[in-house]
Design an enzyme around this catalytic site. Structure first.
Site, mmCIF file in Angstrom:
data_model
loop_
_atom_site.group_PDB
_atom_site.id
_atom_site.type_symbol
_atom_site.label_atom_id
_atom_site.label_comp_id
_atom_site.label_asym_id
_atom_site.label_seq_id
_atom_site.Cartn_x
_atom_site.Cartn_y
_atom_site.Cartn_z
ATOM 1 N N HIS A 1 1.049 -47.963 -28.782
ATOM 2 C CA HIS A 1 0.940 -48.808 -27.582
ATOM 3 C C HIS A 1 1.952 -48.359 -26.529
ATOM 4 O O HIS A 1 1.626 -48.181 -25.365
ATOM 5 C CB HIS A 1 1.157 -50.281 -27.965
ATOM 6 N N ASN A 2 3.185 -48.177 -26.949
ATOM 7 C CA ASN A 2 4.219 -47.776 -25.991
ATOM 8 C C ASN A 2 3.954 -46.376 -25.442
ATOM 9 O O ASN A 2 4.185 -46.123 -24.256
ATOM 10 C CB ASN A 2 5.602 -47.817 -26.648
ATOM 11 N N GLU B 1 1.405 -46.700 -22.914
ATOM 12 C CA GLU B 1 2.062 -47.284 -21.733
ATOM 13 C C GLU B 1 2.734 -46.171 -20.896
ATOM 14 O O GLU B 1 2.607 -46.151 -19.673
ATOM 15 C CB GLU B 1 3.082 -48.311 -22.225
ATOM 16 N N SER C 1 4.930 -57.196 -27.986
ATOM 17 C CA SER C 1 4.905 -56.635 -26.632
ATOM 18 C C SER C 1 4.623 -57.716 -25.605
ATOM 19 O O SER C 1 3.962 -58.697 -25.905
ATOM 20 C CB SER C 1 3.849 -55.540 -26.510
ATOM 21 N N LYS D 1 2.338 -50.355 -32.583
ATOM 22 C CA LYS D 1 3.177 -50.716 -31.446
ATOM 23 C C LYS D 1 3.741 -49.454 -30.779
ATOM 24 O O LYS D 1 3.828 -49.357 -29.556
ATOM 25 C CB LYS D 1 4.320 -51.636 -31.892
#
Ligand SMILES: *[C@@H]1O[C@H](CO)[C@@H](O)[C@H](O)[C@H]1NC(C)=O
Ligand SMILES: *[C@@H]1O[C@H](CO)[C@@H](O)[C@H](O)[C@H]1NC(C)=O
Ligand SMILES: *[C@@H]1O[C@H](CO)[C@@H](O)[C@H](O)[C@H]1NC(C)=O
Ligand SMILES: CC(=O)N[C@H]1CO[C@H](CO)[C@@H](O)[C@@H]1O
Length: 492
Positions: A189-190, A193, A132, A186
């Site tokens: 994480h997105n 976000e 990222s 990940k």
């Protein structure tokens, strides 16, 4: 042509991310070899972007394999999906036992689990690595989230930790866990976000439509927020975006079509939360908000047909309201991260991954899109107590929520009264209130289910006696014409 194994790291896929990552690897003193299916791309890269570096090129997979020292470390930065499987198959004939394939793309974690099992069964090692930070991150320090075959980590660690971003001197890269753990983290994480971006948009919407501030004024408000606990990359870029002027002097942002796109990682997070039964409501609302935004023509029609409240402008103390919105944003963000860590805990149980929460917070602390000062506080929370049941139980965050609480409630109430949609603020608060209730109305729900479907229920421990059995599924004859049931069977 007798080439010997000279290279430390191979990279396949010279699109922007790949180019930047390999330049970054070269900068840190590792000898890297580049390969791209379109072979001219390799020569072009060596003659241009990579000119003057120690990067070498390979013109075939065979050459790539020959140039690499063992165990070979080969990263794929190709389009997620079948391209990854294709390259794995092309690589296999040239690999030897213990060689490592790394998938640095945005692969969906079930694919990564499958590939790890497949390659391990053949004696190779596989790592699915979340990357990222966008193009800049890849070039100057991404956040890296590697997971997969544990034996690969000691070989990758020196390279990955030197090319990754650093936060307070520590690398934003650590081993995440087995099989698909890196890509799972990940994905979350997105999802987070998505949530962070939605929260920022709701604050902007309230300030713009509810209070009537200009984009320029809102930019200044965000700039102030960025000096305090909301200090983060996303708040910083929002400050810049809001003051970015078009040639005619107006803010460009006001001219942008209000329909949001998505590539699917937020949706995957929401789907995973439904699969695992974890209430990750804020990310869910963020995904649905994008979906609602995409119904532009329908919304334009609805705006003419459907009415809202009579008063749509905030009437009170504007300066106070700005502070309250900042607090609502902060509190909602804490809820979103708490939900994200709840999800990762369940996924870890489900997949038998050993996730290190403090390490995850540190990986997100720098380099990536959600990087923020706040993640340093999350890291501290999990360092202080690695077995923390919920982020909200950490004294720092419990206190922060308590301080923000009144403002948060005022903001959500105001938004509802003014008719301005704040789904993420509202769901965060609703989650908080649900989570802190020892007793929820699901007792009535269970009664309803038993009434119409004989789905059975249990009695609260404190009411169990001869007539109200403990730990036993009970069906009541609610209607007088109910069926018969024992704890496990229902006879209609
Ligand atoms: C919106 O209204 C227009 C007419 O004003 C109509 O042509 C169009 O089909 C409507 N769109 C939707 C999505 O309902
Ligand atoms: C349910 O209650 C009715 C009325 O009291 C009774 O006739 C019936 O036998 C009961 N059914 C069962 C399964 O106990
Ligand atoms: C309900 O089931 C129990 C146990 O199987 C049986 O003793 C009883 O007679 C049944 N009652 C009715 C109304 O069928
Ligand atoms: C698989 C692969 O190597 N593909 C890349 C080669 O380089 C071009 C850019 O010129 C990329 O678009 C490809 O994805």
């Amino acid at each position: 042509m007798s080439q010997t194994a000279v290279a430390d790291f191979g990279l396949i896929g010279l699109a922007v991310m790949g180019q930047n990552l390999i330049l970054n690897i070269n900068d840190h003193g590792f000898k890297a070899v580049a390969y791209n299916r379109t072979v001219e791309k390799v020569d072009h890269f060596l003659a241009n972007e990579a000119k003057g570096t120690n990067i070498i090129g390979a013109h075939s997979i065979e050459e790539l394999a020959r140039l690499l020292k063992r165990p070979r470390k080969i990263m794929l930065l190709v389009k997620a999906g079948s391209a990854v499987d294709d390259f794995i198959e092309k690589l296999i004939p040239y690999l030897e036992s213990g060689d490592i394939i790394i998938d640095g793309g945005n692969s969906h974690f079930p694919d990564t689990i499958r590939r790890a099992q497949y390659l391990e069964s053949k004696g190779f090692l596989f790592v699915g690595c979340g990357v990222s930070g966008g193009e800049d991150g890849a070039r100057y320090g991404p956040s890296l989230m590697p997971g997969g075959s544990p034996a690969a980590w000691s070989h990758l660690k020196p390279i990955f930790q030197s090319i990754s971003a650093k936060a307070d001197g520590e690398p934003c890269c650590d081993w995440v866990g087995e099989t698909g753990a890196g890509h799972y983290v990940k994905m979350v994480h997105n999802g987070i976000e998505y949530g962070d971006m939605q929260l920022i948009c709701e604050a902007y919407h309230l300030l713009k439509e509810g209070v009537g501030f200009t984009s320029e004024e809102i930019s200044s408000i965000f700039a102030e927020w960025n000096k305090e606990e909301l200090d983060s990359f996303l708040i910083e870029i929002t400050t810049n975006i809001l003051k970015f002027k078009d040639e005619d002097g107006t803010a460009v942002v006001e001219k942008i079509l209000d329909t949001a796109g998505q590539k699917g990682t937020g949706k995957w997070t929401a789907i995973s939360s439904l699969d695992l039964g974890v209430p990750v409501t804020l990310i869910g609302e963020a995904v649905y908000s994008r979906a609602l935004s995409a119904l532009k023509t329908e919304r334009v029609n609805a705006s003419r047909i459907l009415t809202g409240p009579a008063v749509t402008k905030f009437q009170g103390d504007k300066q106070k309201f700005i502070k309250q919105i900042g607090q609502a944003l902060y509190a909602s963000k804490i809820i979103s991260y708490a939900q994200g860590f709840m999800l990762m805990r369940e996924a870890a149980k489900d997949n038998r991954w050993n996730l290190n929460n403090a390490g995850i917070a540190l990986m997100w602390r720098g380099g990536c899109i959600i990087r923020s000062a706040f993640l340093g506080d999350i890291k501290n929370a999990y360092t202080n107590n690695p077995n923390l049941e919920n982020l909200l139980f950490d004294p720092f965050f419990k206190d922060a929520i308590e301080k923000a609480q009144d403002s948060w409630r005022q903001v959500v109430a105001q938004a509802m009264l003014l008719g301005i949609p704040t789904p993420a603020f509202a769901t965060a608060l609703t989650f908080y209130d649900g989570y802190r209730h020892a007793r929820l109305p699901a007792n009535l729900l269970q009664a309803q289910r038993d009434y119409f479907g004989a789905h059975t229920f249990r009695y609260l421990d404190e009411f169990t006696d001869d007539k109200h059995p403990k730990d036993k599924d009970v069906h009541l004859n609610w209607t007088g014409h109910g069926g018969n049931v024992s704890s496990t069977s229902y006879i209609a």
